[in-house]
Every structure is written in C-alpha cells, then in structure tokens.
Design a protein around this motif. Structure first.
Motif, PDB file in Angstrom:
ATOM      1  N   VAL A  28       0.840  -1.198   0.000  1.00 40.98           N
ATOM      2  CA  VAL A  28       0.000   0.000   0.000  1.00 40.98           C
ATOM      3  C   VAL A  28       0.876   1.249   0.000  1.00 40.98           C
ATOM      4  CG1 VAL A  28      -1.644   1.327   1.410  1.00 40.98           C
ATOM      5  CG2 VAL A  28      -2.000  -1.115   1.027  1.00 40.98           C
ATOM      6  N   TRP A  29       1.963   1.211   0.777  1.00 43.40           N
ATOM      7  CA  TRP A  29       2.888   2.349   0.877  1.00 43.40           C
ATOM      8  C   TRP A  29       3.472   2.704  -0.484  1.00 43.40           C
ATOM      9  CZ3 TRP A  29       3.921   5.464   4.934  1.00 43.40           C
ATOM     10  CH2 TRP A  29       5.044   6.266   4.866  1.00 43.40           C
ATOM     11  N   VAL A  30       3.699   1.701  -1.316  1.00 44.82           N
ATOM     12  CA  VAL A  30       4.250   1.918  -2.659  1.00 44.82           C
ATOM     13  C   VAL A  30       3.127   2.121  -3.672  1.00 44.82           C
ATOM     14  CG1 VAL A  30       5.568   0.832  -4.517  1.00 44.82           C
ATOM     15  CG2 VAL A  30       6.357   0.653  -2.166  1.00 44.82           C
ATOM     16  N   GLY A  31       2.060   1.351  -3.562  1.00 43.87           N
ATOM     17  CA  GLY A  31       1.018   1.341  -4.578  1.00 43.87           C
ATOM     18  C   GLY A  31       0.182   2.604  -4.643  1.00 43.87           C
ATOM     19  N   VAL A  32      -0.137   3.180  -3.498  1.00 39.43           N
ATOM     20  CA  VAL A  32      -0.991   4.375  -3.498  1.00 39.43           C
ATOM     21  C   VAL A  32      -0.291   5.566  -4.162  1.00 39.43           C
ATOM     22  CG1 VAL A  32      -2.120   6.081  -2.010  1.00 39.43           C
ATOM     23  CG2 VAL A  32      -2.447   3.636  -1.580  1.00 39.43           C
ATOM     24  N   PRO A  33       0.947   5.908  -3.794  1.00 40.75           N
ATOM     25  CA  PRO A  33       1.602   7.016  -4.506  1.00 40.75           C
ATOM     26  C   PRO A  33       1.836   6.719  -5.990  1.00 40.75           C
ATOM     27  CG  PRO A  33       2.737   6.573  -2.453  1.00 40.75           C
ATOM     28  CD  PRO A  33       1.745   5.467  -2.658  1.00 40.75           C
ATOM     29  N   PHE A  34       2.142   5.455  -6.311  1.00 46.98           N
ATOM     30  CA  PHE A  34       2.344   5.085  -7.707  1.00 46.98           C
ATOM     31  C   PHE A  34       1.045   5.264  -8.505  1.00 46.98           C
ATOM     32  CE2 PHE A  34       2.509   1.943 -11.157  1.00 46.98           C
ATOM     33  CZ  PHE A  34       3.670   2.351 -11.796  1.00 46.98           C
ATOM     34  N   GLY A  35      -0.055   4.816  -7.940  1.00 48.74           N
ATOM     35  CA  GLY A  35      -1.340   4.974  -8.607  1.00 48.74           C
ATOM     36  C   GLY A  35      -1.722   6.437  -8.772  1.00 48.74           C
ATOM     37  N   TYR A  36      -1.454   7.240  -7.748  1.00 50.72           N
ATOM     38  CA  TYR A  36      -1.750   8.672  -7.844  1.00 50.72           C
ATOM     39  C   TYR A  36      -0.880   9.331  -8.917  1.00 50.72           C
ATOM     40  CZ  TYR A  36      -2.353  13.566  -6.609  1.00 50.72           C
ATOM     41  OH  TYR A  36      -2.620  14.908  -6.659  1.00 50.72           O
ATOM     42  N   GLY A  37       0.375   8.921  -9.001  1.00 46.98           N
ATOM     43  CA  GLY A  37       1.262   9.453 -10.040  1.00 46.98           C
ATOM     44  C   GLY A  37       0.779   9.094 -11.433  1.00 46.98           C
ATOM     45  N   TYR A  39      -2.309   8.470 -12.244  1.00 43.83           N
ATOM     46  CA  TYR A  39      -3.529   9.258 -12.447  1.00 43.83           C
ATOM     47  C   TYR A  39      -3.187  10.678 -12.895  1.00 43.83           C
ATOM     48  CZ  TYR A  39      -7.637  12.008 -11.158  1.00 43.83           C
ATOM     49  OH  TYR A  39      -8.691  12.879 -11.166  1.00 43.83           O
ATOM     50  N   GLU A  40      -2.253  11.313 -12.213  1.00 47.00           N
ATOM     51  CA  GLU A  40      -1.842  12.672 -12.583  1.00 47.00           C
ATOM     52  C   GLU A  40      -1.213  12.700 -13.975  1.00 47.00           C
ATOM     53  OE1 GLU A  40      -2.197  15.669 -11.088  1.00 47.00           O
ATOM     54  OE2 GLU A  40      -3.482  14.681  -9.616  1.00 47.00           O
ATOM     55  N   LEU A  41      -0.450  11.678 -14.308  1.00 50.55           N
ATOM     56  CA  LEU A  41       0.165  11.597 -15.632  1.00 50.55           C
ATOM     57  C   LEU A  41      -0.905  11.498 -16.713  1.00 50.55           C
ATOM     58  CD1 LEU A  41       2.797  11.363 -17.271  1.00 50.55           C
ATOM     59  CD2 LEU A  41       2.624   8.893 -16.984  1.00 50.55           C
ATOM     60  N   MET A  42      -1.921  10.695 -16.469  1.00 49.58           N
ATOM     61  CA  MET A  42      -2.998  10.559 -17.451  1.00 49.58           C
ATOM     62  C   MET A  42      -3.751  11.876 -17.634  1.00 49.58           C
ATOM     63  SD  MET A  42      -2.979   7.752 -18.863  1.00 49.58           S
ATOM     64  CE  MET A  42      -1.716   6.540 -18.648  1.00 49.58           C
ATOM     65  N   LEU A  43      -3.828  12.678 -16.591  1.00 52.31           N
ATOM     66  CA  LEU A  43      -4.477  13.976 -16.736  1.00 52.31           C
ATOM     67  C   LEU A  43      -3.626  14.946 -17.550  1.00 52.31           C
ATOM     68  CD1 LEU A  43      -5.927  14.615 -13.155  1.00 52.31           C
ATOM     69  CD2 LEU A  43      -7.163  13.907 -15.210  1.00 52.31           C
ATOM     70  N   LYS A  44      -2.300  14.813 -17.496  1.00 51.55           N
ATOM     71  CA  LYS A  44      -1.410  15.756 -18.156  1.00 51.55           C
ATOM     72  C   LYS A  44      -1.033  15.365 -19.580  1.00 51.55           C
ATOM     73  CE  LYS A  44       0.368  17.361 -13.800  1.00 51.55           C
ATOM     74  NZ  LYS A  44       1.483  17.464 -12.891  1.00 51.55           N
ATOM     75  N   VAL A  45      -1.177  14.104 -19.934  1.00 52.89           N
ATOM     76  CA  VAL A  45      -0.799  13.654 -21.287  1.00 52.89           C
ATOM     77  C   VAL A  45      -1.601  14.362 -22.362  1.00 52.89           C
ATOM     78  CG1 VAL A  45      -0.884  11.646 -22.831  1.00 52.89           C
ATOM     79  CG2 VAL A  45       0.243  11.463 -20.623  1.00 52.89           C
ATOM     80  N   PRO A  46      -2.917  14.499 -22.232  1.00 57.12           N
ATOM     81  CA  PRO A  46      -3.649  15.228 -23.285  1.00 57.12           C
ATOM     82  C   PRO A  46      -3.177  16.675 -23.463  1.00 57.12           C
ATOM     83  CG  PRO A  46      -5.175  14.003 -21.919  1.00 57.12           C
ATOM     84  CD  PRO A  46      -3.843  13.921 -21.265  1.00 57.12           C
ATOM     85  N   ALA A  47      -2.738  17.307 -22.395  1.00 52.77           N
ATOM     86  CA  ALA A  47      -2.265  18.685 -22.503  1.00 52.77           C
ATOM     87  C   ALA A  47      -0.960  18.767 -23.293  1.00 52.77           C
ATOM     88  CB  ALA A  47      -2.074  19.279 -21.122  1.00 52.77           C
ATOM     89  N   LEU A  48      -0.159  17.709 -23.240  1.00 52.76           N
ATOM     90  CA  LEU A  48       1.087  17.697 -24.001  1.00 52.76           C
ATOM     91  C   LEU A  48       0.835  17.615 -25.502  1.00 52.76           C
ATOM     92  CD1 LEU A  48       3.300  15.271 -21.892  1.00 52.76           C
ATOM     93  CD2 LEU A  48       3.740  17.686 -22.314  1.00 52.76           C
TER      94      LEU A  48
END
Length: 50
Positions: A28-37, A39-48
């Motif tokens: 969980v300690w590794v998975g939650v930040p990785f999943g959030y990262g 998620y944020e990447l998927m939000l920023k890819v269309p802007a690129l």
C-alpha cells in the motif's frame, strides 16, 4: 530428512499474521503514490499533445 531441513531455519513453514500485515502495508505504501502518479500523468498527457 530431518524436521529442521523440512521446515527451514526458523522452524515455521509460513508467514504469521504480523508478517502478512507488514507485507500488505508495504504494498500500500508503494502502490498508493504510484497509482496517484499514474492518475496525474494521465491527466497531463492530453495537454502535451492537445
């Protein structure tokens, strides 16, 4: 074959509840930040490319 060889050096054949809890917390300690990262990447890819 002796009992020592069959069960390993500590004498137990499996993990205890505390070890399972630690393993789950570690994932969980590794998975939650990785999943959030991701998620944020998927939000920023269309802007690129958009």
């Amino acid at each position: 074959m002796s009992t020592h060889e069959a069960t390993g050096p500590t004498g137990s054949t499996g993990w205890g509840p505390l070890q399972w809890t630690g393993a789950v917390l570690a994932w969980v300690w590794v998975g939650v930040p990785f999943g959030y990262g991701l998620y944020e990447l998927m939000l920023k890819v269309p802007a690129l490319f958009g």
